[in-house]
Write a protein that holds these residues in place. Structure first.
Motif, PDB file in Angstrom:
ATOM      1  N   PHE A 232       0.793  -1.229   0.000  1.00 47.57           N
ATOM      2  CA  PHE A 232       0.000   0.000   0.000  1.00 47.57           C
ATOM      3  C   PHE A 232       0.827   1.282   0.000  1.00 47.57           C
ATOM      4  N   PHE A 233       2.108   1.216   0.300  1.00 46.24           N
ATOM      5  CA  PHE A 233       2.892   2.449   0.447  1.00 46.24           C
ATOM      6  C   PHE A 233       4.088   2.523  -0.499  1.00 46.24           C
ATOM      7  N   ARG A 234       4.350   1.501  -1.295  1.00 43.51           N
ATOM      8  CA  ARG A 234       5.443   1.538  -2.249  1.00 43.51           C
ATOM      9  C   ARG A 234       4.871   1.682  -3.651  1.00 43.51           C
ATOM     10  N   GLY A 235       5.198   2.817  -4.295  1.00 47.72           N
ATOM     11  CA  GLY A 235       4.678   3.106  -5.623  1.00 47.72           C
ATOM     12  C   GLY A 235       5.759   3.077  -6.676  1.00 47.72           C
ATOM     13  N   PRO A 236       5.603   3.826  -7.761  1.00 46.72           N
ATOM     14  CA  PRO A 236       6.577   3.845  -8.858  1.00 46.72           C
ATOM     15  C   PRO A 236       7.992   4.118  -8.361  1.00 46.72           C
ATOM     16  N   ASN A 237       8.936   3.390  -8.991  1.00 41.32           N
ATOM     17  CA  ASN A 237      10.354   3.480  -8.621  1.00 41.32           C
ATOM     18  C   ASN A 237      10.620   3.043  -7.185  1.00 41.32           C
TER      19      ASN A 237
END
Length: 247
Positions: A113-118
Protein backbone atom coordinates in the motif's frame (compact mmCIF):
# COMPACT_ATOMS: atom_id res chain seq x y z
CA UNK A 1 -9.88 -26.66 14.58
CA UNK A 2 -13.17 -24.75 14.46
CA UNK A 3 -11.29 -21.51 13.72
CA UNK A 4 -9.41 -23.30 10.94
CA UNK A 5 -12.65 -24.51 9.34
CA UNK A 6 -14.27 -21.07 9.59
CA UNK A 7 -11.23 -19.38 8.07
CA UNK A 8 -11.16 -21.91 5.21
CA UNK A 9 -14.84 -21.16 4.51
CA UNK A 10 -14.05 -17.43 4.51
CA UNK A 11 -11.19 -17.90 2.03
CA UNK A 12 -13.31 -20.08 -0.27
CA UNK A 13 -16.17 -17.56 -0.33
CA UNK A 14 -13.71 -14.71 -0.84
CA UNK A 15 -12.01 -16.48 -3.73
CA UNK A 16 -15.39 -17.07 -5.42
CA UNK A 17 -16.77 -13.55 -5.00
CA UNK A 18 -13.59 -11.48 -5.55
CA UNK A 19 -11.76 -11.93 -8.86
CA UNK A 20 -8.04 -12.60 -8.64
CA UNK A 21 -5.92 -9.52 -9.46
CA UNK A 22 -4.34 -11.07 -12.54
CA UNK A 23 -2.71 -8.79 -15.07
CA UNK A 24 -1.88 -9.27 -18.74
CA UNK A 25 0.84 -11.76 -19.73
CA UNK A 26 4.38 -10.60 -19.11
CA UNK A 27 5.68 -8.27 -21.80
CA UNK A 28 9.43 -7.51 -21.78
CA UNK A 29 8.75 -4.33 -23.76
CA UNK A 30 6.43 -2.93 -21.07
CA UNK A 31 7.86 -3.45 -17.59
CA UNK A 32 5.43 -2.41 -14.83
CA UNK A 33 6.55 0.32 -12.47
CA UNK A 34 7.05 -0.73 -9.79
CA UNK A 35 7.79 -4.41 -10.40
CA UNK A 36 6.37 -6.01 -7.28
CA UNK A 37 6.75 -9.57 -6.15
CA UNK A 38 3.67 -11.58 -5.14
CA UNK A 39 2.18 -10.25 -1.92
CA UNK A 40 3.64 -13.06 0.19
CA UNK A 41 7.17 -12.05 -0.95
CA UNK A 42 6.70 -8.30 -0.60
CA UNK A 43 8.18 -8.43 2.89
CA UNK A 44 11.44 -9.73 1.45
CA UNK A 45 11.35 -7.09 -1.28
CA UNK A 46 10.88 -4.38 1.35
CA UNK A 47 13.83 -5.76 3.34
CA UNK A 48 16.03 -5.24 0.28
CA UNK A 49 15.69 -1.49 0.87
CA UNK A 50 17.59 -1.79 4.14
CA UNK A 51 19.90 -4.80 3.71
CA UNK A 52 21.99 -6.56 1.10
CA UNK A 53 20.20 -9.24 -0.98
CA UNK A 54 22.02 -12.15 0.68
CA UNK A 55 20.92 -10.86 4.09
CA UNK A 56 17.36 -9.87 3.19
CA UNK A 57 16.68 -12.84 0.93
CA UNK A 58 18.54 -15.69 2.65
CA UNK A 59 19.91 -15.03 6.14
CA UNK A 60 17.03 -13.12 7.75
CA UNK A 61 14.19 -15.33 6.43
CA UNK A 62 16.11 -18.37 7.63
CA UNK A 63 16.63 -16.81 11.05
CA UNK A 64 12.96 -15.87 11.28
CA UNK A 65 11.81 -19.41 10.48
CA UNK A 66 14.43 -21.14 12.64
CA UNK A 67 13.85 -18.68 15.47
CA UNK A 68 10.11 -19.34 15.51
CA UNK A 69 10.72 -23.08 15.43
CA UNK A 70 13.14 -22.72 18.35
CA UNK A 71 10.63 -21.00 20.64
CA UNK A 72 9.31 -24.24 22.27
CA UNK A 73 12.89 -25.37 22.96
CA UNK A 74 14.12 -22.02 24.25
CA UNK A 75 11.07 -21.12 26.34
CA UNK A 76 11.15 -23.90 28.93
CA UNK A 77 8.14 -22.60 30.83
CA UNK A 78 5.92 -25.61 31.57
CA UNK A 79 2.84 -23.56 32.35
CA UNK A 80 0.20 -23.35 29.68
CA UNK A 81 1.42 -26.59 28.10
CA UNK A 82 -1.47 -28.39 26.40
CA UNK A 83 -4.05 -25.64 26.75
CA UNK A 84 -4.45 -22.04 25.62
CA UNK A 85 -3.03 -19.54 28.10
CA UNK A 86 -1.71 -16.16 27.05
CA UNK A 87 -0.94 -15.03 30.61
CA UNK A 88 1.30 -18.02 31.34
CA UNK A 89 3.18 -17.99 28.01
CA UNK A 90 3.80 -14.28 27.46
CA UNK A 91 7.40 -14.64 26.26
CA UNK A 92 6.61 -17.25 23.64
CA UNK A 93 3.57 -15.35 22.39
CA UNK A 94 5.46 -12.07 22.24
CA UNK A 95 8.37 -13.52 20.26
CA UNK A 96 6.10 -15.30 17.80
CA UNK A 97 3.73 -12.38 17.29
CA UNK A 98 6.63 -9.96 16.92
CA UNK A 99 8.23 -12.14 14.26
CA UNK A 100 4.92 -12.68 12.47
CA UNK A 101 3.35 -9.21 12.68
CA UNK A 102 6.36 -6.89 12.67
CA UNK A 103 8.86 -8.83 10.58
CA UNK A 104 6.39 -10.19 8.03
CA UNK A 105 2.85 -8.76 7.92
CA UNK A 106 3.95 -5.17 8.54
CA UNK A 107 6.48 -5.31 5.68
CA UNK A 108 3.86 -6.80 3.35
CA UNK A 109 1.48 -3.93 4.17
CA UNK A 110 4.19 -1.35 3.44
CA UNK A 111 5.14 -3.02 0.16
CA UNK A 112 1.52 -3.34 -0.94
CA UNK A 113 0.00 0.00 0.00
CA UNK A 114 2.89 2.45 0.45
CA UNK A 115 5.44 1.54 -2.25
CA UNK A 116 4.68 3.11 -5.62
CA UNK A 117 6.58 3.85 -8.86
CA UNK A 118 10.35 3.48 -8.62
CA UNK A 119 9.71 1.83 -5.24
CA UNK A 120 9.31 5.26 -3.65
CA UNK A 121 7.42 5.61 -0.39
CA UNK A 122 3.99 7.25 -0.77
CA UNK A 123 1.69 8.35 2.02
CA UNK A 124 -1.93 7.16 2.32
CA UNK A 125 -3.34 10.05 0.23
CA UNK A 126 -0.42 10.78 -2.11
CA UNK A 127 -0.81 10.36 -5.85
CA UNK A 128 1.41 7.60 -7.22
CA UNK A 129 3.42 9.51 -9.80
CA UNK A 130 6.54 8.11 -11.47
CA UNK A 131 8.06 11.60 -11.44
CA UNK A 132 8.47 11.78 -7.68
CA UNK A 133 12.14 12.45 -6.94
CA UNK A 134 13.69 11.50 -3.63
CA UNK A 135 17.09 12.83 -2.70
CA UNK A 136 19.51 9.90 -2.43
CA UNK A 137 21.50 11.25 0.49
CA UNK A 138 21.84 8.02 2.45
CA UNK A 139 25.37 7.50 3.75
CA UNK A 140 27.23 4.61 5.36
CA UNK A 141 28.45 4.79 8.96
CA UNK A 142 32.17 4.87 7.97
CA UNK A 143 31.48 7.84 5.70
CA UNK A 144 29.50 9.51 8.45
CA UNK A 145 32.14 8.83 11.12
CA UNK A 146 35.38 9.62 9.27
CA UNK A 147 34.29 12.28 6.78
CA UNK A 148 31.36 14.10 8.39
CA UNK A 149 32.28 13.88 12.07
CA UNK A 150 36.11 13.78 12.04
CA UNK A 151 36.55 15.65 8.76
CA UNK A 152 39.06 13.02 7.62
CA UNK A 153 39.24 10.95 4.43
CA UNK A 154 38.30 7.29 4.61
CA UNK A 155 41.29 5.08 5.52
CA UNK A 156 42.56 3.49 2.33
CA UNK A 157 45.44 1.13 1.66
CA UNK A 158 48.25 2.67 -0.41
CA UNK A 159 48.64 1.66 -4.02
CA UNK A 160 50.27 -1.75 -4.37
CA UNK A 161 49.73 -2.74 -0.72
CA UNK A 162 49.54 -6.42 0.14
CA UNK A 163 46.42 -8.35 1.02
CA UNK A 164 47.04 -8.17 4.79
CA UNK A 165 47.59 -4.43 4.61
CA UNK A 166 44.38 -3.95 2.66
CA UNK A 167 42.44 -6.03 5.19
CA UNK A 168 43.93 -3.94 8.00
CA UNK A 169 42.79 -0.69 6.39
CA UNK A 170 39.34 -2.17 5.78
CA UNK A 171 39.06 -3.13 9.47
CA UNK A 172 40.21 0.37 10.45
CA UNK A 173 37.66 1.95 8.13
CA UNK A 174 34.85 -0.25 9.48
CA UNK A 175 35.98 -0.06 13.12
CA UNK A 176 33.00 2.10 14.26
CA UNK A 177 30.44 -0.30 12.79
CA UNK A 178 32.30 -3.40 14.00
CA UNK A 179 32.49 -1.99 17.53
CA UNK A 180 28.79 -1.12 17.53
CA UNK A 181 27.72 -4.56 16.25
CA UNK A 182 30.14 -6.30 18.61
CA UNK A 183 28.71 -4.41 21.57
CA UNK A 184 25.16 -5.08 20.35
CA UNK A 185 25.53 -8.85 19.87
CA UNK A 186 28.34 -9.77 22.29
CA UNK A 187 28.31 -7.28 25.17
CA UNK A 188 24.59 -6.52 25.44
CA UNK A 189 23.32 -10.11 26.12
CA UNK A 190 25.53 -10.65 29.23
CA UNK A 191 24.68 -7.13 30.38
CA UNK A 192 20.97 -7.90 30.15
CA UNK A 193 21.56 -11.22 31.92
CA UNK A 194 22.66 -9.42 35.09
CA UNK A 195 20.04 -6.66 34.87
CA UNK A 196 16.61 -6.82 33.24
CA UNK A 197 16.75 -10.51 32.21
CA UNK A 198 18.25 -11.86 35.43
CA UNK A 199 15.27 -14.11 36.08
CA UNK A 200 15.31 -15.54 32.55
CA UNK A 201 19.03 -16.27 32.80
CA UNK A 202 18.59 -18.12 36.08
CA UNK A 203 15.82 -20.30 34.63
CA UNK A 204 17.22 -20.93 31.15
CA UNK A 205 20.92 -21.33 31.75
CA UNK A 206 23.73 -19.92 29.64
CA UNK A 207 23.11 -21.68 26.30
CA UNK A 208 19.34 -21.20 26.13
CA UNK A 209 19.59 -17.62 27.29
CA UNK A 210 22.26 -16.70 24.71
CA UNK A 211 20.21 -18.26 21.91
CA UNK A 212 17.08 -16.41 23.01
CA UNK A 213 18.79 -13.04 23.55
CA UNK A 214 20.66 -13.13 20.23
CA UNK A 215 17.50 -14.10 18.36
CA UNK A 216 15.63 -11.23 19.98
CA UNK A 217 18.43 -8.76 19.18
CA UNK A 218 18.57 -9.94 15.57
CA UNK A 219 14.80 -9.53 15.32
CA UNK A 220 15.17 -5.96 16.54
CA UNK A 221 17.77 -5.08 13.90
CA UNK A 222 15.14 -4.59 11.18
CA UNK A 223 13.01 -1.90 12.91
CA UNK A 224 16.19 -0.27 14.26
CA UNK A 225 17.66 -0.14 10.77
CA UNK A 226 14.42 1.30 9.39
CA UNK A 227 14.38 4.01 12.07
CA UNK A 228 18.04 4.90 11.38
CA UNK A 229 17.31 5.14 7.65
CA UNK A 230 14.29 7.39 8.19
CA UNK A 231 15.87 9.66 10.82
CA UNK A 232 19.62 10.06 10.08
CA UNK A 233 19.72 8.64 6.50
CA UNK A 234 22.04 5.83 7.57
CA UNK A 235 22.40 3.25 4.81
CA UNK A 236 24.80 0.62 6.20
CA UNK A 237 26.43 0.25 9.61
CA UNK A 238 29.14 -1.98 8.13
CA UNK A 239 29.96 -1.48 4.45
CA UNK A 240 32.62 -3.77 2.95
CA UNK A 241 31.90 -3.81 -0.80
CA UNK A 242 35.26 -5.57 -1.38
CA UNK A 243 33.68 -8.75 0.02
CA UNK A 244 29.99 -7.91 -0.70
CA UNK A 245 29.40 -7.58 3.03
CA UNK A 246 27.06 -4.75 3.92
CA UNK A 247 24.93 -4.65 7.06
Amino acid sequence: FICLILFMVFLIVWSILVPAPLEEPANPAATPNPSKAPWYFLGLQEMLVYFDPWLAGVIFPTLIIVGMCAIPYVDINKKGDGYYSFKERRVGYFIFMYGWVVLWVYLIIIGTFFRGPNWNFFGPFEYWTPYKVEVLNNVDLPQMFWVQWLNQPLPRAPQGAGALSQIGFILLREAPGLLIMGAYLVVLPPLMAVTIFRGFYAKMGFVRYMVMSNLMLLMLTLPLKMILRWTVNLKYIISIPEFSLNF
